[in-house]
Design an enzyme around this catalytic site. Sequence first.
Site, mmCIF file in Angstrom:
data_model
loop_
_atom_site.group_PDB
_atom_site.id
_atom_site.type_symbol
_atom_site.label_atom_id
_atom_site.label_comp_id
_atom_site.label_asym_id
_atom_site.label_seq_id
_atom_site.Cartn_x
_atom_site.Cartn_y
_atom_site.Cartn_z
ATOM 1 C CG LEU A 326 -2.017 -1.439 1.462
ATOM 2 C CD1 LEU A 326 -2.743 -0.881 2.528
ATOM 3 C CD2 LEU A 326 -3.029 -0.602 0.145
ATOM 4 C CD GLN A 328 9.342 1.715 1.789
ATOM 5 O OE1 GLN A 328 8.567 0.987 1.437
ATOM 6 N NE2 GLN A 328 10.100 2.328 1.839
ATOM 7 N N GLY A 330 6.304 6.080 7.658
ATOM 8 C CA GLY A 330 7.623 6.938 8.421
ATOM 9 C C GLY A 330 8.332 5.113 9.011
ATOM 10 C CE LYS A 348 3.772 1.520 9.100
ATOM 11 N NZ LYS A 348 3.610 2.956 9.713
ATOM 12 C CG ASP A 445 5.612 11.889 10.684
ATOM 13 O OD1 ASP A 445 5.659 13.399 10.644
ATOM 14 O OD2 ASP A 445 6.059 11.209 10.273
#
Length: 644
Positions: A326, A328, A330, A348, A445
Amino acid sequence: MVLTILSFFLLFTTLATSDDGPAIVKSICSPNKTQHPEIFDVNFVNAMEIVSQKVATDGFGISVSGENVSDRVYGLGQCFGYLSSIDCQLCYAESRVKLPLCLPSTYARIYLDGCFLAYGYYNFSGDIVDNWDTSVCGSSTNESNSTDFRQMANGLVKNLVSEAYGERDYYKVGNVSVSSRLEIYGMAECWRSVNRSGCKECLEKAGESVVGCLPAADGKALNAGCYVRYSTEKFYEVSLSSSSSSGGSSVGRRVGVALGCVFVSAVVIGAAIFWIRRKGSSAGAGTDDMDDNSAEIIRSISESNLSFKYADLRKATDNFDQRNKLGQGGYGSVYKGVLPDGRDIAVKRLFLNTRHWADQFFNEVNLISQIQHKNLVKLLGCSIEGPESLLVYEYLCNNSLDQFLFDSFKKNELDWQRRFNIIVGTAEGLAYLHDASAIRIIHRDIKASNILLDERFKPKIADFGLARCFAEDQTHLSTGLAGTLGYMAPEYVVHGQLTEKADIYSYGIVVLELITGRKNSSLATSGEGHSLMSLIWDHYTSKTLMELLDPYLQGQCSEEVLNVFHVGLLCTQASPNLRPPMWKVVEMLTGKGRDLPLPTQPPFINVKGAESSSGGSEASAIFSSSSKYPASVNLMSLSIVRGR
Ligand SMILES: *[C@@H]1O[C@H](CO)[C@@H](O)[C@H](O)[C@H]1NC(C)=O
Ligand SMILES: *[C@@H]1O[C@H](CO)[C@@H](O)[C@H](O)[C@H]1NC(C)=O
Ligand SMILES: *[C@@H]1O[C@H](CO)[C@@H](O)[C@H](O)[C@H]1NC(C)=O
Ligand SMILES: *[C@@H]1O[C@H](CO)[C@@H](O)[C@H](O)[C@H]1NC(C)=O
Ligand SMILES: *[C@@H]1O[C@H](CO)[C@@H](O)[C@H](O)[C@H]1NC(C)=O
Ligand SMILES: *[C@@H]1O[C@H](CO)[C@@H](O)[C@H](O)[C@H]1NC(C)=O
Ligand SMILES: *[C@@H]1O[C@H](CO)[C@@H](O)[C@H](O)[C@H]1NC(C)=O
Ligand SMILES: *[C@@H]1O[C@H](CO)[C@@H](O)[C@H](O)[C@H]1NC(C)=O
Ligand SMILES: *[C@@H]1O[C@H](CO)[C@@H](O)[C@H](O)[C@H]1NC(C)=O
Ligand SMILES: *[C@@H]1O[C@H](CO)[C@@H](O)[C@H](O)[C@H]1NC(C)=O
C-alpha cells in the site's frame, strides 16, 4: 479449462519440488556494526526491494540504495539455476525474511537450498573469495565410505568446476553413478555479477573446499562469489527446466518464467499457502536467537489477544507481495492483507529489528491498542515472534489524504464539505490523543500522508504512538524517516522541544494545505521567493485571503472557509504558547460565529531569497529564521476567547 488444468499441473510440480520450503544452509553476519542503524535499515529495505523485483523477473539482481556513501547499502540476490521461477520467489521470500536478523551488521549473506542473498556497505558484487568462505558437510553414510565414492565425487566436482565458468550463466549440474544404488549429483554456479576469470578462480577454490567434506554424503562450498555442491540426494529437479546442460536449463527457466507470468497469481498463492501451512505447523521458527528477556515478553504477547502469528500474516499478504503493497510509511512498508476470516487488514513491516526493543515495543502496542476513537486508525495487534516485527492495523480502503489532495484528477472528489469534515475529524482525533485518552500521546508526524480516508472520506489518523517507542528527538530529525520538514514546528526543528504544540502546528499546515490545495513543499517556495506561509500572511494582512483558495473550491461556502483559514493561522503561530489546544480548535471549528483571537505572525517569513527547492536550504532557512520568533508576545492575543 485448459488453463486451469495447466495451472494445476504447474502447481503440482512446484509443490512436489518445494517440499518443506528451502532450508537455510548458513547465514553469516559481519561483526562490524553500522554507525547509523536507522538510515542503514531504511537503505537496506530499499535495496532489497530492488533486488526482489529483479530476482522475480530474472532470477538475479543487484542494487544499491542511499545517498551518503557512509550509509549506502548494496544488495545481491540470486536463485540457483535449477529453481523454477516460482520456487525462486519463495526462496527469495524466505531469505529476505531471515537476512535482516543480521542487522545492524554492515555486511551479511545467507545461503539457502536454492538461493543466495547478501547486503553490504560496499559494492561486493564482484567479490569472489573472502575470509568467510566456508563449507558445510553432511554426515557420512555407509555406502559413501568407499574409495570409489571419493574418486567419483572428486571427478564430478572437478568436471563441473571446470565447465561452469564457461557457461553463459555460470551454471552447471551433473551426476555420476558409483553403483547401481548410489548416484552422486553435483552443481557449480557463480553469481552473475562476477566476471569470467573471477568465476573460474572462485569455483576452483570452492571445489577444493567441498571435496574436503568427503566421505560425507553431502557437501556444500559457500564462497563469496559462487556455490558448489555434491550430494547423494538428487537436490535439483530437471523436470520443467530440462536437461543438465546449462543452455537447456536457462531455456527451461525462460519457459518457466513465461508460464509463471500467465499463472503467477494462482500458483504463487497456492504454493505459498501450501508451503506456509507446512511451515506454520512446524512452529517455533525464528525464535532461536531471542534472549531470555524477550522470550518472556513474547510469551506474554502470545497469551494476549493482540498476538498474530507471523506465518498467518505472511499468508494474508501473499508473502508480502509487491502487488499488496500500500505504501511506505515512516517506520516501514505497509501491505494489504486478508485474514482467513475475511477481515481486511493493513500489515506494517517494521524497519527495525524486534530483538532490540521487544519489551518496550509490546508495552506500546498494549497501550496503543486500547486507544479507540472514530478518527484514529485502530491497531489490532502485532507479531514479534517471527523473524521481523509486524504491526496489524484496520484497513482503510480509500488511502491517504495526500493522494487525493495533490492529484489534480482525484482532487475533484474533495469538495468543501468533505474537506471541512476532514479538518474537523482530524482535530477531534488529535484532541483525543492529546487530552482524552488514557495516556497523552504526541503524534510527532502529522501530515497529509498520515491522514487516511475511509470509504465515506472520514479521516483517520495513522501512525500515532509509535514515535514514543522509537525515535528520540535527535535521531528523528537526522534520519528524515519521519517528521517532514515542511510540517514541523519551528521550536521542534530548532530546539528539539516536543510538546503537543508541535502537533498543533503540523495540523495547522494540513489545514492550510486543504484550503489552498498546495503542497507542503510548495509551502517553502512559491513564485516570488516567498514561502506560502508568508504569502498567506501577506494576504491575511491585506484581507485578501480568499484569493489563495484552492481553485477547485471556488464558489463554495466562503464564510466557513474564512473561519477555517483563521483557525489554520492560529495553529501555525510561531509562538507555541499562542497556538490553541486541540479541544479548543474543535470548538472554534464547530461553534459558528464566535470571535476568534487575531493570529500573530507565523514562523519562517522574512527569509526571502534564502530559500530554494532543495531540502538542505529549506532547513537552513528554517534555522536562520529561528531568531525571528516574536520576541515580545502580544499579551492581548493570549486571551483566547473561550467559546461558550
Ligand atoms: C571492521 O572494521 C575494522 C575497522 O574499521 C576494519 O579494519 C575491518 O576490516 C572490518 N572488518 C570487516 C569484516 O569488515
Ligand atoms: C551525509 O553525511 C553528512 C555527514 O555524515 C551529513 O552532514 C549529510 O547531511 C548527509 N547527507 C544526507 C543526504 O544524508
Ligand atoms: C575480474 O574480477 C576480479 C575480482 O573482482 C578482478 O580482480 C579482475 O581484475 C577482473 N578481471 C577482469 C578481466 O575484469
Ligand atoms: C558494482 O560492481 C559491479 C561489478 O562487480 C558492477 O557491475 C556494478 O555496476 C557496480 N555497482 C555500482 C553501483 O557501482
Ligand atoms: C568408514 O571408514 C573409516 C576409515 O576409512 C572407518 O574407520 C569407519 O569405521 C568406516 N565407517 C563405516 C560406517 O564403514
Ligand atoms: C549402516 O551400517 C550399519 C551396520 O554396519 C547398519 O546397522 C545400518 O542400518 C546401515 N545404514 C544404512 C543407511 O545402510
Ligand atoms: C544422471 O541421472 C539420470 C537420471 O536421473 C540418468 O538417466 C543418467 O544416466 C545419469 N547420468 C550419469 C552420468 O550417471
Ligand atoms: C481481547 O480483546 C477485547 C476487545 O476485542 C478486549 O476487550 C479484551 O480485554 C481483550 N482481552 C485480553 C486478554 O487482552
Ligand atoms: C474510494 O474513492 C473512490 C474515488 O476515488 C470512490 O469512487 C469509491 O467509492 C471510494 N470507496 C471505495 C470503497 O473504494
Ligand atoms: C513535504 O515536503 C517535502 C519537501 O519539502 C517532501 O519531501 C514531502 O514528501 C512532502 N510531504 C508530503 C506529505 O507531501
